[in-house]
Scaffold this active site. Sequence first.
Site, short mmCIF file in Angstrom:
data_model
loop_
_atom_site.label_atom_id
_atom_site.label_comp_id
_atom_site.label_asym_id
_atom_site.label_seq_id
_atom_site.Cartn_x
_atom_site.Cartn_y
_atom_site.Cartn_z
N GLY A 169 0.86 -1.20 0.00
CA GLY A 169 0.00 0.00 0.00
C GLY A 169 0.88 1.24 0.00
N GLY A 178 -0.65 8.39 0.54
CA GLY A 178 -0.95 8.48 1.96
C GLY A 178 0.15 7.98 2.88
N TYR A 179 -0.25 7.25 3.91
CA TYR A 179 0.71 6.79 4.91
C TYR A 179 1.76 5.84 4.32
CZ TYR A 179 -1.21 9.01 9.05
OH TYR A 179 -1.56 9.94 9.98
N ASP A 233 -2.87 -6.57 -7.40
CA ASP A 233 -3.73 -6.80 -6.24
C ASP A 233 -2.96 -7.51 -5.11
OD1 ASP A 233 -5.70 -7.32 -4.46
OD2 ASP A 233 -6.87 -8.64 -5.77
N ALA A 234 -2.67 -6.75 -4.07
CA ALA A 234 -1.88 -7.29 -2.95
C ALA A 234 -2.60 -8.44 -2.24
CB ALA A 234 -1.59 -6.17 -1.94
N ALA A 249 -5.52 0.34 2.10
CA ALA A 249 -6.88 0.80 2.33
C ALA A 249 -7.63 0.51 1.05
CB ALA A 249 -6.91 2.30 2.63
N TYR A 259 -6.51 3.51 13.51
CA TYR A 259 -7.00 4.83 13.90
C TYR A 259 -8.01 4.67 15.02
CZ TYR A 259 -9.07 9.47 13.70
OH TYR A 259 -9.50 10.72 14.04
N TYR A 286 -16.68 5.20 13.18
CA TYR A 286 -15.32 4.66 13.04
C TYR A 286 -15.05 3.58 14.10
CZ TYR A 286 -10.75 4.20 11.18
OH TYR A 286 -9.66 3.65 10.57
N LYS A 317 -10.35 -2.98 12.52
CA LYS A 317 -9.10 -2.57 13.18
C LYS A 317 -8.85 -3.42 14.43
CE LYS A 317 -7.87 0.65 10.25
NZ LYS A 317 -6.77 0.40 9.31
P1 NAD Z 1 -4.57 5.62 0.89
O1 NAD Z 1 -5.89 5.48 0.20
O2 NAD Z 1 -3.81 6.88 0.69
O3 NAD Z 1 -3.58 4.40 0.44
C1 NAD Z 1 -4.02 3.11 0.21
C2 NAD Z 1 -2.93 2.31 -0.47
O4 NAD Z 1 -3.42 0.96 -0.64
C3 NAD Z 1 -2.54 2.80 -1.88
O5 NAD Z 1 -1.16 2.62 -2.05
C4 NAD Z 1 -3.29 1.84 -2.80
O6 NAD Z 1 -2.71 1.67 -4.09
C5 NAD Z 1 -3.18 0.57 -1.98
N1 NAD Z 1 -4.16 -0.46 -2.35
C6 NAD Z 1 -5.50 -0.42 -2.25
N2 NAD Z 1 -6.04 -1.60 -2.65
C7 NAD Z 1 -5.00 -2.39 -3.01
C8 NAD Z 1 -4.87 -3.72 -3.49
N3 NAD Z 1 -5.94 -4.50 -3.68
N4 NAD Z 1 -3.64 -4.19 -3.78
C9 NAD Z 1 -2.52 -3.42 -3.60
N5 NAD Z 1 -2.58 -2.16 -3.09
C10 NAD Z 1 -3.80 -1.66 -2.82
O7 NAD Z 1 -4.85 5.31 2.41
P2 NAD Z 1 -4.26 5.86 3.81
O8 NAD Z 1 -5.22 6.84 4.36
O9 NAD Z 1 -2.82 6.17 3.72
O10 NAD Z 1 -4.46 4.55 4.70
C11 NAD Z 1 -3.46 3.57 4.88
C12 NAD Z 1 -3.68 2.89 6.22
O11 NAD Z 1 -3.55 3.88 7.25
C13 NAD Z 1 -5.09 2.27 6.38
O12 NAD Z 1 -4.98 1.09 7.13
C14 NAD Z 1 -5.81 3.32 7.19
O13 NAD Z 1 -6.90 2.80 7.94
C15 NAD Z 1 -4.69 3.81 8.10
N6 NAD Z 1 -4.93 5.13 8.72
C16 NAD Z 1 -5.34 6.18 7.96
C17 NAD Z 1 -5.60 7.39 8.62
C18 NAD Z 1 -6.08 8.58 7.82
O14 NAD Z 1 -6.55 9.55 8.46
N7 NAD Z 1 -5.94 8.60 6.53
C19 NAD Z 1 -5.40 7.52 10.00
C20 NAD Z 1 -4.92 6.43 10.71
C21 NAD Z 1 -4.70 5.23 10.07
#
Ligand code: NAD
Length: 398
Positions: free
Chosen positions: A48, A52-53, A111-112, A140, A225, A235, A244
């Site tokens: 992923g 994002g993260y 697809d991971a 995500a 989260y 949530y 989670k």
């Molecule tokens: P994001 O949407 O920015 O990133 C999601 C990533 O997952 C991308 O790289 C996407 O290509 C990849 N992805 C999705 N489906 C896929 C698949 N089938 N195969 C391979 N890759 C796939 O999301 P984010 O907000 O950075 O969230 C990442 C994690 O951080 C999640 O677990 C989320 O719950 C957690 N998180 C997010 C927040 C927030 O506020 N955004 C806060 C705390 C925790």
Amino acid sequence: MIIQPKVRGFVCITAHPKGCEQHVLEEIDFVKNQKPIAGGPGRVLVIGGSTGYGLSSRIVPTFSWGAKTIGVFFERPPATERPATAGWYNSVAFKNAAEKHGYYARNVNGDAFSDEIKTKVGDLIENDWGQVDLIVYSLASPRRKHPKTGVVYASEIKPIGNVFKGKSIDTDRDMVIDASIEPATPEEIAGTVKVMGGEDWEMWIEYLHKRGLLAKGIRTVAYSYEGPNVTWPVYKNGTIGKAKEDLERAGRAITEHTRDIDGRAFVSFNKAVVSQASAAIPVVPLYNSILLKVMQEHGVHEDIIQQIFRLFADHLAGAKRAEQSDALRIRIDDLELRPDVQKAVAEIWPRITTENLRDLSGFDAYKREFLRLFGFEYDGVAYDADVDLYVDDPDMIS
Ligand code: NAD
């Protein structure tokens, strides 16, 4: 082609290659301007890792201590008259920047959740690294096809037990609205756990362990989260909260399964940030708009790259805090959940309306952050100029 933002609800269906590159370069610059982190893991797999993260979890190890990274993601390449997704452009820009500095970086697009991608990543680790030291799990996704049964599960953001009624934001019309969400069915709860819970994380670790590809002392971290009680009905106490919880179950199981190689899993609780995933969660964009302003006013605002830098610097790299305790959880949401910050959010929440949205919250900053996820709103990018859509990584595995 001239690329302009096309926002449809909580997604922008276009992305700008130059702006996405700028986004990646700004995160890299932030890391290069910090004191390098000592003792970080040398070979890092980020599942992923394109937005994002996850994207920041590639940038920090590479540009702080020169780690090698493999990023796995599911992004759409460019096509005729259709830009690629932001994660595609980010990943190409990241690899180019890493290689320019002499660092190893490989991209895997697919697809991971599938066995096929796990096998391809396993082969890459075996051929190029021998073993991996850290695995960041930052997926995500709205759905998952189970690799063993072929069943497709959907992730739903819904309350459990009761109808949710509360404030939310309509980002198309810039209006504060009263949202109402029906509670999830048992199937929807189970589906969300299948997609966003820990089963796939465990499958990755088990698969790589079976092939002998996990280094002794392997560390793995997944992101979670919690947030404050205004978001709990949809949530923490909703379908995603159940997923989670399952992530934590999986984390404990992974630590157990990798005991023979001194492995450990962590679940890091990160702060709410503007991301493609969080924009899709009802209530959260309104909360994020208020939080942005409050944290800025309290001088504690952090964006994604700052959060992940702190995760590695304070908790994960070297013999840091996470190693000194036997806790599964890491908290980097401490500033978000600080009582003075949450008191200020709670004071604003009942008063917010469409009319005062821009005074009481950082809604304009939220919208700007949202567009920046897709490579828009960057100074120095000529958005009215023709740009080549076909930005590619010739080594990308898919
Ligand atoms: P994001 O949407 O920015 O990133 C999601 C990533 O997952 C991308 O790289 C996407 O290509 C990849 N992805 C999705 N489906 C896929 C698949 N089938 N195969 C391979 N890759 C796939 O999301 P984010 O907000 O950075 O969230 C990442 C994690 O951080 C999640 O677990 C989320 O719950 C957690 N998180 C997010 C927040 C927030 O506020 N955004 C806060 C705390 C925790």
